[in-house]
Design an enzyme around this catalytic site. Structure first.
Site, short mmCIF file in Angstrom:
data_model
loop_
_atom_site.label_atom_id
_atom_site.label_comp_id
_atom_site.label_asym_id
_atom_site.label_seq_id
_atom_site.Cartn_x
_atom_site.Cartn_y
_atom_site.Cartn_z
N THR A 122 0.86 -1.19 0.00
CA THR A 122 0.00 0.00 0.00
C THR A 122 0.89 1.23 0.00
OG1 THR A 122 -1.67 -1.22 1.22
CG2 THR A 122 -1.83 1.19 1.28
N LYS A 207 -6.90 2.19 -3.09
CA LYS A 207 -6.60 1.43 -1.87
C LYS A 207 -6.78 2.31 -0.62
CE LYS A 207 -5.04 -1.54 1.03
NZ LYS A 207 -5.80 -2.72 1.42
N PHE A 252 -18.85 -3.90 8.55
CA PHE A 252 -18.07 -2.83 9.22
C PHE A 252 -18.95 -1.90 10.04
CE2 PHE A 252 -13.49 -2.80 8.20
CZ PHE A 252 -13.45 -4.01 7.55
N GLY A 260 -7.86 -1.19 14.77
CA GLY A 260 -6.41 -1.27 14.91
C GLY A 260 -5.88 -2.05 13.74
N CYS A 263 -2.99 -2.14 9.03
CA CYS A 263 -3.30 -1.32 7.86
C CYS A 263 -4.08 -0.04 8.17
CB CYS A 263 -4.09 -2.15 6.85
SG CYS A 263 -3.09 -3.45 6.12
N LYS A 266 -2.35 3.15 10.01
CA LYS A 266 -1.23 3.80 9.28
C LYS A 266 -1.71 4.34 7.95
CE LYS A 266 0.81 -0.07 6.66
NZ LYS A 266 0.42 0.33 5.30
N LYS A 323 -7.51 -8.59 15.76
CA LYS A 323 -8.76 -9.25 15.42
C LYS A 323 -8.54 -10.76 15.52
CE LYS A 323 -8.32 -9.09 10.39
NZ LYS A 323 -9.06 -8.90 9.18
N1 LIG Z 1 -1.28 -7.18 6.31
C1 LIG Z 1 -2.38 -6.95 5.63
O1 LIG Z 1 -3.47 -7.39 5.97
C2 LIG Z 1 -2.32 -6.10 4.37
C3 LIG Z 1 -3.42 -6.06 3.52
C4 LIG Z 1 -3.35 -5.29 2.35
C5 LIG Z 1 -2.19 -4.57 2.06
N2 LIG Z 1 -1.15 -4.61 2.93
C6 LIG Z 1 0.06 -3.86 2.58
O2 LIG Z 1 1.03 -4.78 2.09
C7 LIG Z 1 2.33 -4.37 2.45
C8 LIG Z 1 3.04 -5.48 3.22
O3 LIG Z 1 2.35 -5.69 4.43
P1 LIG Z 1 2.63 -6.95 5.36
O4 LIG Z 1 1.63 -6.91 6.44
O5 LIG Z 1 2.74 -8.18 4.50
O6 LIG Z 1 4.08 -6.56 5.90
P2 LIG Z 1 5.12 -7.47 6.74
O7 LIG Z 1 5.85 -6.53 7.60
O8 LIG Z 1 4.40 -8.65 7.32
O9 LIG Z 1 6.10 -8.06 5.62
C9 LIG Z 1 7.03 -7.28 4.89
C10 LIG Z 1 8.25 -8.16 4.61
O10 LIG Z 1 9.08 -7.50 3.67
C11 LIG Z 1 10.44 -7.82 3.97
N3 LIG Z 1 11.30 -6.85 3.29
C12 LIG Z 1 11.42 -5.51 3.49
N4 LIG Z 1 12.29 -4.97 2.62
C13 LIG Z 1 12.74 -5.98 1.84
C14 LIG Z 1 13.66 -6.05 0.74
N5 LIG Z 1 14.28 -4.97 0.26
N6 LIG Z 1 13.89 -7.24 0.19
C15 LIG Z 1 13.27 -8.36 0.65
N7 LIG Z 1 12.39 -8.34 1.67
C16 LIG Z 1 12.11 -7.18 2.26
C17 LIG Z 1 10.48 -7.79 5.48
O11 LIG Z 1 11.58 -8.51 5.99
C18 LIG Z 1 9.12 -8.45 5.82
O12 LIG Z 1 9.23 -9.85 5.99
C19 LIG Z 1 2.16 -3.08 3.25
O13 LIG Z 1 2.29 -1.99 2.38
C20 LIG Z 1 0.75 -3.18 3.75
O14 LIG Z 1 0.17 -1.92 3.98
C21 LIG Z 1 -1.18 -5.37 4.06
#
Ligand SMILES: NC(=O)c1ccc[n+]([C@@H]2O[C@H](COP(=O)([O-])OP(=O)(O)OC[C@H]3O[C@@H](n4cnc5c(N)ncnc54)[C@H](O)[C@@H]3O)[C@@H](O)[C@H]2O)c1
Length: 437
Positions: A122, A207, A252, A260, A263, A266, A323
């Site tokens: 995101t 998004k 919702f 919380g 996502c 932030k 959650k």
């Molecule tokens: N978690 C959710 O439910 C969700 C849903 C939709 C969108 N998003 C978005 O997706 C993105 C990822 O979220 P997440 O919850 O999976 O994050 P996360 O923190 O669980 O995972 C991110 C991973 O990226 C790795 N990383 C960072 N820099 C790197 C690099 N240069 N090379 C290789 N690996 C690297 C980290 O070590 C980590 O394991 C965010 O932008 C978030 O906003 C998350």
């Protein structure tokens, strides 16, 4: 097709495993060598229902592998997804894009042949332009196109959401990239999932607008809940009464302790900052962020109102993760609640079905327990913070027997007030008052 998934967290691992399940070859890359070593041993570093089986099956069939070697995976890939974290930047609340930019630089060094680079993280509007510029500057001769493809999956239901999405948003003007994306998502297209092709900036904003709208819905019903408490109305009936209107919808609209998670908080903050920078402030979203922040500590005052002076009292917290069905503690409402209870002088015991390990690193001076009844032992109140299934049918007599005082504060409205009072509890919930008609 061959995919390199950069970032193997909640989004990267689920997306990677699902793409592999569609028949593509996916290499999940992470710079966290411990995480990759665990995955290579078939150990899943996060809790997400069904993910262990999906990963195991696809790894066994050689469609899914794990590496720290970004370069090799990118050289071979038709599409490289950036799925790294975009947390709030310390100090100002803008999205911290350092991981995205670093990934773009690393990808640039490895591109070979026409490759589609997809921002799945995101990211604020214009970030895909940054990614394009970073790659172009590093490798002017590289053949590539940058696409925005935001992810809408929910933790706890992530596989279902990825495989049966309400929509897939693909932001690109490049016909070759569009073709590659269509091929990647073809199995979903066959399932008739709507695919929206948009401009890149539009995709990025979709998004944030989606998350801001969801956060607004939650915050709206939370404020209506507070009003219900003052007026003697029932927020669940209000939610049903408005949610049955198709223009509003019932999702919702569950009053609770405030949103919380990794996502919404932030992303709302980042959107507010983007809008302020454009001199187009989003007043509604700003209010949502402020109201939600204030709500978390207000929940501690709710506990104090039910228990009386909290100094020296023991409070049992059921549910710590933001959650159910996830171990994710990021921005969980339980954290400011526990801190506020401790500030009031309470001793806190806590139980969560899967989140305790993660909780240990964010909560201090908490006694973690093995189960809900052990947690309730000697407590002057039980507070239900996360609506895990196993809390919905507690043995109430057993619970009351182990407690020092029969007080339950149900921040998720999973019990009926009449029943709880009938069983001899002092019972408080959110937006439902018993004694007024
Ligand atoms: N978690 C959710 O439910 C969700 C849903 C939709 C969108 N998003 C978005 O997706 C993105 C990822 O979220 P997440 O919850 O999976 O994050 P996360 O923190 O669980 O995972 C991110 C991973 O990226 C790795 N990383 C960072 N820099 C790197 C690099 N240069 N090379 C290789 N690996 C690297 C980290 O070590 C980590 O394991 C965010 O932008 C978030 O906003 C998350």
């Amino acid at each position: 097709m061959r995919i390199a998934m950069i970032g193997t967290g909640y989004v990267g691992l689920v997306s990677g495993a699902c793409f592999a399940d569609f028949g593509h070859h996916v290499t999940c890359v992470d710079m966290d060598a411990t995480k990759i070593a665990a995955l290579q041993r078939n150990e899943i570093p996060i809790y997400e229902p069904g993910l262990d089986r999906l990963v195991e099956t696809n790894a066994r069939q050689a469609r899914l592998d794990f590496t720290t070697d970004l370069k090799r995976s990118v050289i071979e890939a038709d599409a490289v997804f950036i799925a790294v974290g975009t947390p709030s930047r310390r100090g100002d609340g803008h999205a911290d894009l350092s991981y995205v930019h670093a990934a773009a630089r690393e990808i640039a060094g490895a591109l070979a042949g026409f490759t589609v680079v997809v921002t799945k993280s995101t990211v604020p509007v214009g970030t895909s332009d940054d990614v394009e510029r970073i790659i172009q500057e590093a490798r002017p001769e590289a053949e590539f196109a940058v696409v925005s493809n935001p992810e809408f999956l929910r933790e706890g239901a992530a596989i279902q959401d990825f495989k049966h999405p309400d929509r897939i948003v693909i932001g690109t003007d490049d016909p070759r990239a569009r073709q590659v994306m269509a091929e990647l998502y073809r199995p979903l297209y066959l399932n008739q999932a709507p695919i929206l092709y948009t401009g890149r900036r539009t995709a990025e904003l979709i998004k944030y607008a989606a998350n801001a709208f969801l956060a607004t819905k939650i915050t709206f019903i939370n404020e209506i809940a507070d009003l219900c408490e003052q007026l003697g109305a029932d927020v669940q009936e209000v939610a049903r009464g408005i949610g049955l209107d198709n223009r509003i919808g019932s999702k919702f609209l569950h009053a609770g302790p405030g949103f919380g998670g990794s996502c919404l908080p932030k992303d709302i903050l980042a959107l507010v900052k983007t809008a302020q920078d454009q001199a187009t402030p989003l007043r509604v979203v700003e209010a949502v962020a402020a109201v939600n922040d204030a709500r978390k500590r207000a929940m501690a005052r709710k506990v104090a109102a039910a228990v009386g002076n909290l100094r020296g009292k023991t409070i049992a917290i059921l549910g710590l993760t933001f959650k159910p069905n996830t171990d994710d503690m990021r921005e969980a409402p339980s954290v400011p609640l526990v801190t506020a209870l401790q500030d009031f002088g309470a001793r806190v015991r806590a139980y969560d079905p899967v989140g305790i390990e993660q909780a240990r690193s964010v909560l201090q001076n908490v006694t973690f327990c093995d189960g809900p009844y052990a947690c309730a032992e000697g407590a002057h109140a039980v507070v239900i913070v996360t609506e895990w299934e196993q809390f919905r049918a507690l043995d109430l007599d057993r619970l009351k027997a182990v407690m020092a005082a029969p007080v339950v504060i149900d921040l998720r409205n999973i019990y009926r007030p009449e029943e709880m009072v009938g069983r001899g509890f002092i019972y408080e919930s959110v937006g439902r008052s018993m004694n007024k008609s």
